[in-house]
Design a protein around this motif. Structure first.
Motif, mmCIF file in Angstrom:
data_model
loop_
_atom_site.group_PDB
_atom_site.id
_atom_site.type_symbol
_atom_site.label_atom_id
_atom_site.label_comp_id
_atom_site.label_asym_id
_atom_site.label_seq_id
_atom_site.Cartn_x
_atom_site.Cartn_y
_atom_site.Cartn_z
ATOM 1 N N GLN A 1 5.418 3.969 1.209
ATOM 2 C CA GLN A 1 4.924 2.635 0.857
ATOM 3 C C GLN A 1 5.192 1.680 1.999
ATOM 4 O O GLN A 1 6.317 1.576 2.485
ATOM 5 N N GLY A 2 4.161 0.997 2.451
ATOM 6 C CA GLY A 2 4.297 0.018 3.513
ATOM 7 C C GLY A 2 4.073 -1.385 2.996
ATOM 8 O O GLY A 2 4.327 -1.686 1.827
ATOM 9 N N PHE A 3 3.554 -2.248 3.855
ATOM 10 C CA PHE A 3 3.207 -3.604 3.435
ATOM 11 C C PHE A 3 1.959 -4.049 4.166
ATOM 12 O O PHE A 3 1.588 -3.501 5.215
ATOM 13 N N GLU A 4 1.297 -5.042 3.589
ATOM 14 C CA GLU A 4 0.084 -5.607 4.178
ATOM 15 C C GLU A 4 0.344 -7.029 4.617
ATOM 16 O O GLU A 4 1.010 -7.799 3.916
ATOM 17 N N GLN A 5 -0.148 -7.378 5.778
ATOM 18 C CA GLN A 5 -0.012 -8.745 6.277
ATOM 19 C C GLN A 5 -1.242 -9.080 7.109
ATOM 20 O O GLN A 5 -1.575 -8.343 8.050
ATOM 21 N N THR B 1 9.955 11.228 -4.184
ATOM 22 C CA THR B 1 9.983 9.810 -4.560
ATOM 23 C C THR B 1 9.395 8.990 -3.430
ATOM 24 O O THR B 1 9.654 9.253 -2.240
ATOM 25 N N THR B 2 8.604 7.978 -3.759
ATOM 26 C CA THR B 2 7.959 7.157 -2.741
ATOM 27 C C THR B 2 8.993 6.553 -1.796
ATOM 28 O O THR B 2 9.943 5.895 -2.223
ATOM 29 N N ARG B 3 8.800 6.776 -0.534
ATOM 30 C CA ARG B 3 9.730 6.324 0.503
ATOM 31 C C ARG B 3 9.273 4.967 1.025
ATOM 32 O O ARG B 3 8.106 4.769 1.371
ATOM 33 N N GLN B 4 10.197 4.027 1.118
ATOM 34 C CA GLN B 4 9.894 2.709 1.657
ATOM 35 C C GLN B 4 9.802 2.785 3.182
ATOM 36 O O GLN B 4 10.750 3.222 3.841
ATOM 37 N N THR B 5 8.675 2.367 3.730
ATOM 38 C CA THR B 5 8.501 2.338 5.187
ATOM 39 C C THR B 5 8.102 0.924 5.599
ATOM 40 O O THR B 5 7.005 0.679 6.096
ATOM 41 N N VAL B 6 9.009 -0.003 5.342
ATOM 42 C CA VAL B 6 8.762 -1.421 5.621
ATOM 43 C C VAL B 6 9.698 -1.954 6.701
ATOM 44 O O VAL B 6 9.677 -3.143 7.001
ATOM 45 N N ALA B 7 10.506 -1.097 7.276
ATOM 46 C CA ALA B 7 11.404 -1.487 8.370
ATOM 47 C C ALA B 7 11.411 -0.370 9.393
ATOM 48 O O ALA B 7 11.235 0.800 9.069
ATOM 49 N N PRO C 1 0.824 -1.211 0.000
ATOM 50 C CA PRO C 1 0.000 0.000 0.000
ATOM 51 C C PRO C 1 0.857 1.260 0.000
ATOM 52 O O PRO C 1 1.925 1.306 0.603
ATOM 53 N N VAL C 2 0.362 2.284 -0.670
ATOM 54 C CA VAL C 2 1.034 3.577 -0.731
ATOM 55 C C VAL C 2 0.082 4.635 -0.188
ATOM 56 O O VAL C 2 -1.106 4.660 -0.535
ATOM 57 N N VAL C 3 0.619 5.499 0.679
ATOM 58 C CA VAL C 3 -0.168 6.581 1.265
ATOM 59 C C VAL C 3 0.606 7.875 1.072
ATOM 60 O O VAL C 3 1.836 7.912 1.209
ATOM 61 N N THR C 4 -0.101 8.943 0.775
ATOM 62 C CA THR C 4 0.522 10.257 0.657
ATOM 63 C C THR C 4 0.444 10.978 2.001
ATOM 64 O O THR C 4 -0.634 11.066 2.603
ATOM 65 N N THR C 5 1.564 11.463 2.477
ATOM 66 C CA THR C 5 1.619 12.252 3.708
ATOM 67 C C THR C 5 1.972 13.695 3.366
ATOM 68 O O THR C 5 2.304 14.017 2.224
ATOM 69 N N THR C 6 1.921 14.557 4.351
ATOM 70 C CA THR C 6 2.265 15.962 4.136
ATOM 71 C C THR C 6 3.734 16.138 3.779
ATOM 72 O O THR C 6 4.118 17.199 3.265
ATOM 73 N N VAL D 1 8.318 5.803 9.884
ATOM 74 C CA VAL D 1 7.887 7.023 9.195
ATOM 75 C C VAL D 1 8.447 8.228 9.947
ATOM 76 O O VAL D 1 8.163 8.403 11.137
ATOM 77 N N PRO D 2 9.227 9.091 9.314
ATOM 78 C CA PRO D 2 9.774 10.248 10.027
ATOM 79 C C PRO D 2 8.683 11.287 10.291
ATOM 80 O O PRO D 2 7.940 11.662 9.381
ATOM 81 N N TYR D 3 8.563 11.727 11.530
ATOM 82 C CA TYR D 3 7.603 12.779 11.848
ATOM 83 C C TYR D 3 8.299 14.095 12.184
ATOM 84 O O TYR D 3 7.648 15.124 12.364
ATOM 85 N N ALA D 4 9.633 14.083 12.259
ATOM 86 C CA ALA D 4 10.413 15.288 12.545
ATOM 87 C C ALA D 4 11.799 15.113 11.947
ATOM 88 O O ALA D 4 12.216 13.988 11.622
ATOM 89 N N ALA D 5 12.492 16.223 11.798
ATOM 90 C CA ALA D 5 13.862 16.164 11.292
ATOM 91 C C ALA D 5 14.763 15.464 12.305
ATOM 92 O O ALA D 5 14.508 15.522 13.518
ATOM 93 N N PRO D 6 15.817 14.786 11.855
ATOM 94 C CA PRO D 6 16.745 14.153 12.804
ATOM 95 C C PRO D 6 17.309 15.192 13.774
ATOM 96 O O PRO D 6 17.851 16.218 13.349
ATOM 97 N N PRO D 7 17.202 14.957 15.088
ATOM 98 C CA PRO D 7 17.671 15.933 16.085
ATOM 99 C C PRO D 7 19.175 15.794 16.329
ATOM 100 O O PRO D 7 19.625 15.491 17.435
ATOM 101 N N VAL D 8 19.948 16.032 15.287
ATOM 102 C CA VAL D 8 21.401 15.842 15.341
ATOM 103 C C VAL D 8 22.097 17.166 15.058
ATOM 104 O O VAL D 8 21.502 18.105 14.514
ATOM 105 N N GLY D 9 23.371 17.218 15.400
ATOM 106 C CA GLY D 9 24.150 18.418 15.140
ATOM 107 C C GLY D 9 23.550 19.621 15.825
ATOM 108 O O GLY D 9 23.300 19.623 17.036
ATOM 109 N N SER D 10 23.265 20.672 15.060
ATOM 110 C CA SER D 10 22.707 21.900 15.631
ATOM 111 C C SER D 10 21.280 21.709 16.127
ATOM 112 O O SER D 10 20.752 22.566 16.862
#
Length: 549
Positions: free
Chosen positions: A41-45, A77-83, A31-36, A54-63
């Motif tokens: 793309q995930g998977f069905e089981q 580009t469709t991001r794989q979110t299967v792991a 399945p593919v879902v559009t986010t903001t 799924v990233p909900y914020a920028a990586p809190p690294v560095g500054s």
């Protein structure tokens, strides 16, 4: 003894336990879902769609280390979110192999594969426990809750330990708008909730029907989010064993601790840059306890005048929280887990043995001071099989049970509260190996988690999933039905019958979760000696001695 040999073998399990799971299942559809932020793309089981990491914020690294969460960089580009994404940095514990990475602000969405953007299913957002220092969202598979209540389930990572809760004047000075520091983990949770509101409809969820729930530090977090002015509207909440924190440090107090810690790490000038130059490993292992055993840095939210404007129980007493239906509860013998954990780590250090009578005396005197004689009168060692059990009973009553009762009473004056105690005395234990010094861990802290999440495993000690008796399977099914019906209808409904009435100060009635189903418990107040502990709890919470609860 055989148990001692078992405990000795735990060392290798702690150091080389099974790898942290990276994928839950093999995809049968994609399945593919559009986010903001972009398409994923995930998977069905087995009739459930999974979108993991799924990233909900920028990586809190560095500054961005010790900065309020910001939006992730969008993608086209469709991001794989299967792991699963990285879990947040943490140390070794009986539930964690340690490790992790700062780039950890990910969440996981699970829901019925048949759901569409018009389904408007209830959404349940899970905040994991772990003392705000360990744990991750990926430990919890929501499949059984989804199957029970036709809901969308979201689990969240948030910054832990010093990376999530270090307050310091130099960090506050950078926040020119609010002059706040030290509440980064709570702000992460709020950012995750904002992401859910903005995106969950495309997964079949209702952005106006979000239930927040969590256990232990996740329950503490739920309490905190219920009264933070920044959380955003919730529909319902479930607090499991989270009412142990009646007050928080002020921002000034937290900054004093943070300044001392920074100095101990060599950061005394140009401090913000110095702190950001420290390794993750140094920050995970820093802090600890002083010579008296007191924590040198309190890993908890602080009252900063922005994210939090009041002490928690004072806010609830004044009605300054979200007036929504709330399930709140605790377990009958919460503290046995921590006593047994202490025994485990003593054994690993080569000093096997439980608490001694002298340990009990010194512990009570250290905690209660001049109040100790009254405590000894209420909890004489002669009433217990060993000091381990005496300490467990005392700490359970004070830290968890009576705190939950106080919170119930404060909230019930403004909203519908459904109070429970988990009382299944022989639950499967997948949290610790058998303890020869506390043979019955009983209905202790976190023991209810496998009833809600039957696939839950202790990866570090290679324990689980839990093996239930038939009555316990019924109890777990009933609990999941109660939790999910709160999310759907605003009140807990048991499909097997039984009425769970709203909590009232007059009755002190609790639902009692005992296999195979729940009944009503009316002696909670007296059994846990809440009349005795009341004055101390009110004082700790900063509430008047005549506060009604």
């Amino acid at each position: 003894m055989r148990e001692i040999g078992l405990w000795a073998s735990v060392v290798s399990a702690l150091l080389a336990g099974p790898a942290w799971a990276s994928v839950r299942a093999v995809a049968t559809s994609t399945p593919v879902v559009t986010t903001t932020d972009g398409p994923i793309q995930g998977f069905e089981q087995a009739g459930i769609n999974y979108f993991l990491g799924v990233p909900y914020a920028a990586p809190p690294v560095g500054s961005l280390r010790w900065v309020a969460p910001t939006a992730p960089t969008p993608w086209t580009t469709t991001r794989q979110t299967v792991a699963f994404g990285n879990f947040c940095p943490q140390g070794l514990s009986q539930l964690s192999n340690g490790g992790g990475a700062e780039d950890c602000l990910y969440l996981n969405v699970e829901g019925p594969s048949a759901a569409t953007p018009t389904s408007k299913l209830p959404v349940m957002v899970w905040i994991h426990g772990g003392g705000l220092t360990t744990g991750s969202g990926q430990e919890y598979n929501g499949a059984n809750l989804i199957q029970s209540g036709n809901v969308v389930f979201v689990s969240v990572n948030y910054r832990l330990g010093l990376l999530g809760f270090l307050a310091h004047p130099a960090l506050a000075a950078e926040d020119t708008a609010h002059h706040s520091s030290g509440n980064y983990g709570m702000l992460d949770q709020q950012a995750a909730l904002a992401w859910v509101r903005a995106n969950i409809a495309n997964f079949g969820g209702d952005s106006n029907n979000i239930t927040l729930f969590g256990e232990s530090a996740g329950g503490q977090s739920t309490i905190t989010q219920l009264y933070s002015p920044l959380t955003g509207k919730l529909k319902a909440a479930v607090i499991e064993s989270g009412a142990y924190a009646r007050s928080y440090l002020t921002q000034a107090q937290a900054q004093v601790q943070g300044t001392a810690l920074a100095s101990s790490l060599g950061c005394t000038s140009e401090t913000a840059a110095c702190l950001r130059g420290l390794s993750v490993a140094a920050l995970v292992t820093a802090g600890g306890s002083d010579a008296t055993g007191a924590a040198t840095v309190n890993i908890a939210p602080n009252v900063d005048g922005w994210m939090l404007t009041q002490q928690p129980f004072q806010a609830f007493a004044a009605g300054n929280f979200q007036h929504i239906p709330i399930i709140d509860g605790s377990n009958h013998d919460e503290y046995r887990l921590f006593v047994s954990e202490n025994d485990l780590f003593n054994a690993l250090a080569g000093h096997p043995g439980g608490y001694t009578p002298a340990d009990y005396v010194s512990m009570v005197e250290g905690l209660a001071g001049s109040f100790a004689p009254q405590v000894f009168a209420q909890y004489p060692l002669s009433n217990y099989a060993s000091p381990n059990y005496a300490i467990s009973a005392l700490a359970t009553d004070y830290a968890f049970s009576c705190g939950a009762l106080l919170l119930d009473g404060l909230m019930a004056q403004y909203t519908s509260v459904y109070a429970y105690e988990f009382n299944d005395i022989n639950p499967p234990n997948i949290f610790l190996p058998p303890d020869p010094y506390l043979p019955s861990i009983g209905d202790s802290h976190a023991i209810e988690l496998p009833y809600l999440f039957p696939t839950y495993r202790n990866e570090t000690l290679n324990l689980g999933p839990a093996v239930f008796t038939t009555p316990q399977l019924y109890l777990g099914s009933s609990m999941r039905a109660l939790w999910t019906s709160l999310a759907r209808y605003g009140r807990p409904l048991n499909p097997r019958g039984g009425y769970w009435g709203k909590y009232s100060i007059a009755a002190h009635a609790f639902a009692s979760f005992v296999a195979p189903s729940n009944g009503t418990e009316t002696n909670f107040y007296s059994f846990h000696k809440c009349g005795f502990w009341g004055p101390a709890l009110l004082s700790e919470a900063g509430l008047p001695a005549n506060t009604q609860y």
